[in-house]
Design an enzyme around this catalytic site. Structure first.
Site, PDB file in Angstrom:
ATOM      1  N   ASN A   9       0.869  -1.180   0.000  1.00  0.00           N
ATOM      2  CA  ASN A   9       0.000   0.000   0.000  1.00  0.00           C
ATOM      3  C   ASN A   9       0.907   1.231   0.000  1.00  0.00           C
ATOM      4  OD1 ASN A   9      -1.800   2.049   0.491  1.00  0.00           O
ATOM      5  ND2 ASN A   9      -2.439   1.323   2.520  1.00  0.00           N
ATOM      6  N   LYS A  11       0.111   4.273  -0.225  1.00  0.00           N
ATOM      7  CA  LYS A  11      -0.518   5.455   0.405  1.00  0.00           C
ATOM      8  C   LYS A  11      -0.279   6.698  -0.463  1.00  0.00           C
ATOM      9  CE  LYS A  11      -0.249   3.100   4.810  1.00  0.00           C
ATOM     10  NZ  LYS A  11      -0.114   3.148   6.255  1.00  0.00           N
ATOM     11  N   HIS A  95      -9.619   1.111   4.889  1.00  0.00           N
ATOM     12  CA  HIS A  95      -8.345   1.281   5.607  1.00  0.00           C
ATOM     13  C   HIS A  95      -8.562   2.158   6.845  1.00  0.00           C
ATOM     14  CE1 HIS A  95      -4.216   2.323   6.549  1.00  0.00           C
ATOM     15  NE2 HIS A  95      -3.865   1.263   5.836  1.00  0.00           N
ATOM     16  N   GLU A  97      -6.903   4.472   8.090  1.00  0.00           N
ATOM     17  CA  GLU A  97      -6.666   5.913   7.891  1.00  0.00           C
ATOM     18  C   GLU A  97      -7.925   6.582   7.342  1.00  0.00           C
ATOM     19  OE1 GLU A  97      -3.068   5.382   5.626  1.00  0.00           O
ATOM     20  OE2 GLU A  97      -2.059   4.731   7.457  1.00  0.00           O
ATOM     21  N   GLU A 167      -5.317  -5.205  10.414  1.00  0.00           N
ATOM     22  CA  GLU A 167      -4.313  -4.161  10.627  1.00  0.00           C
ATOM     23  C   GLU A 167      -4.581  -3.474  11.965  1.00  0.00           C
ATOM     24  OE1 GLU A 167      -2.399  -2.800   6.643  1.00  0.00           O
ATOM     25  OE2 GLU A 167      -4.032  -1.464   7.147  1.00  0.00           O
ATOM     26  N   GLY A 173       2.662   2.069  10.927  1.00  0.00           N
ATOM     27  CA  GLY A 173       3.614   3.164  10.824  1.00  0.00           C
ATOM     28  C   GLY A 173       4.320   3.496  12.133  1.00  0.00           C
ATOM     29  N   SER A 213       3.556  -2.369  10.237  1.00  0.00           N
ATOM     30  CA  SER A 213       5.011  -2.446  10.416  1.00  0.00           C
ATOM     31  C   SER A 213       5.605  -3.788   9.980  1.00  0.00           C
ATOM     32  CB  SER A 213       5.387  -2.121  11.866  1.00  0.00           C
ATOM     33  OG  SER A 213       5.002  -0.789  12.186  1.00  0.00           O
TER      34      SER A 213
HETATM   35  P1  13P Z   1       3.108   0.256   7.726  1.00  0.00           P
HETATM   36  O1  13P Z   1       3.611  -1.029   7.093  1.00  0.00           O
HETATM   37  O2  13P Z   1       3.843   1.458   7.277  1.00  0.00           O
HETATM   38  O3  13P Z   1       2.983   0.119   9.197  1.00  0.00           O
HETATM   39  O4  13P Z   1       1.596   0.461   7.152  1.00  0.00           O
HETATM   40  C1  13P Z   1       0.691  -0.587   7.224  1.00  0.00           C
HETATM   41  C2  13P Z   1      -0.518  -0.228   6.446  1.00  0.00           C
HETATM   42  O5  13P Z   1      -1.273   0.644   6.820  1.00  0.00           O
HETATM   43  C3  13P Z   1      -0.778  -0.954   5.195  1.00  0.00           C
HETATM   44  O6  13P Z   1      -2.049  -0.702   4.707  1.00  0.00           O
END
Ligand code: 13P
Length: 251
Positions: A9, A11, A95, A97, A167, A173, A213
């Site tokens: 992803n 982003k 997601h 976010e 997740e 992150g 992560s």
């Molecule tokens: P990270 O791997 O940067 O923690 O992000 C995970 C994520 O949100 C994948 O959709």
């Protein structure tokens, strides 16, 4: 039986030319991979250019979001039909976010999933608890609510293309990965829920992938867990060497 899937992803990162450059490197690095579904999710603006770059390779393309209509007066939105036209095979839906920053609800996520599936694309439904919810012992309740609400009245047949990504928000992150045991426990819980909502066949066939992560250092341990069928990778998917190692479950 369940084919592993590793999805990157990206982003809100990488311009069109940077996206094509990364995709070109991944095509070269991963040309020998055929036993794993490898998926990358660039920003909307780079999708069709990256689709061209991926032609002839087995790497598949995902969008990071969609709107649950085909076309019409929906300013700023993009439908699964248009994503398919741009060359997408998968769409990430729900997601954390988007749930947090844009107040996406389970009901809205359900509409998106239904539209993605009827368009013939494969959804990656993201669910997961926050740190506070975990500390308050609400993990199971949150996963149950998000899974039931997101899947709504999707039929067993409509579940065939579904991928579910666990997740935990506290691991996204932050560099804090769930331990292998914590991730396995959540994945087992989700699989049991699928059995309750649908049946044992759907529970056995649905791929449940872990995100939060994921790095070359921890991927092998996660992938050894019985109910972990892959990974949804954020930060580490932006570096060709890291993502290639993750796809190979290599440190
Ligand atoms: P990270 O791997 O940067 O923690 O992000 C995970 C994520 O949100 C994948 O959709």
């Amino acid at each position: 039986m369940r084919k592993p899937i590793i999805a990157g992803n990206w982003k809100l990162h990488k311009t069109i030319s940077e996206s094509c450059e990364l995709a070109t490197q991944l095509v070269a690095d991963l040309s020998d991979i055929d036993d794993i579904d490898v998926v990358i999710a660039p920003v909307f603006t780079a999708l069709s250019a990256v689709a061209e770059t991926l032609k002839g390779s087995s790497i598949q393309l995902a969008a990071q979001n969609c709107f649950p209509e085909t076309s019409g007066a929906f300013t700023g939105e993009v439908s699964p039909d248009f994503l398919q036209d741009a060359g997408c095979n998968y769409v990430i839906v729900g997601h954390s976010e988007r749930r947090q920053l844009l107040n996406e609800t389970d009901a809205f996520i359900n509409q998106k999933l239904l539209k993605v599936i009827t368009t013939g694309l494969k959804p990656i439904l993201c669910i997961g608890e926050t740190l506070q919810q975990r500390q308050n012992d609400q993990m199971q309740e949150v996963l149950r609510t998000q899974l039931k609400g997101g899947l709504g009245n999707l039929s067993a047949a409509q579940m065939a293309p579904m991928v579910i990504a666990y997740e935990p928000v506290w691991a996204i992150g932050t560099g804090k990965t769930a331990t292998n045991d914590q991730a396995q426990e959540a994945h087992r819980f989700i699989r049991n829920l699928l059995q309750q909502i649908y049946n044992s066949e759907i529970a056995a066939q649905t791929r449940i992938i872990y995100g939060g992560s994921v790095k070359p250092d921890n991927v092998a341990g996660l992938m050894q867990q019985e109910d972990i069928d892959g990974a949804l990778v954020g930060g580490a998917s932006l570096k060709v060497a890291d993502f290639s190692r993750i796809v190979r479950f290599e440190k």
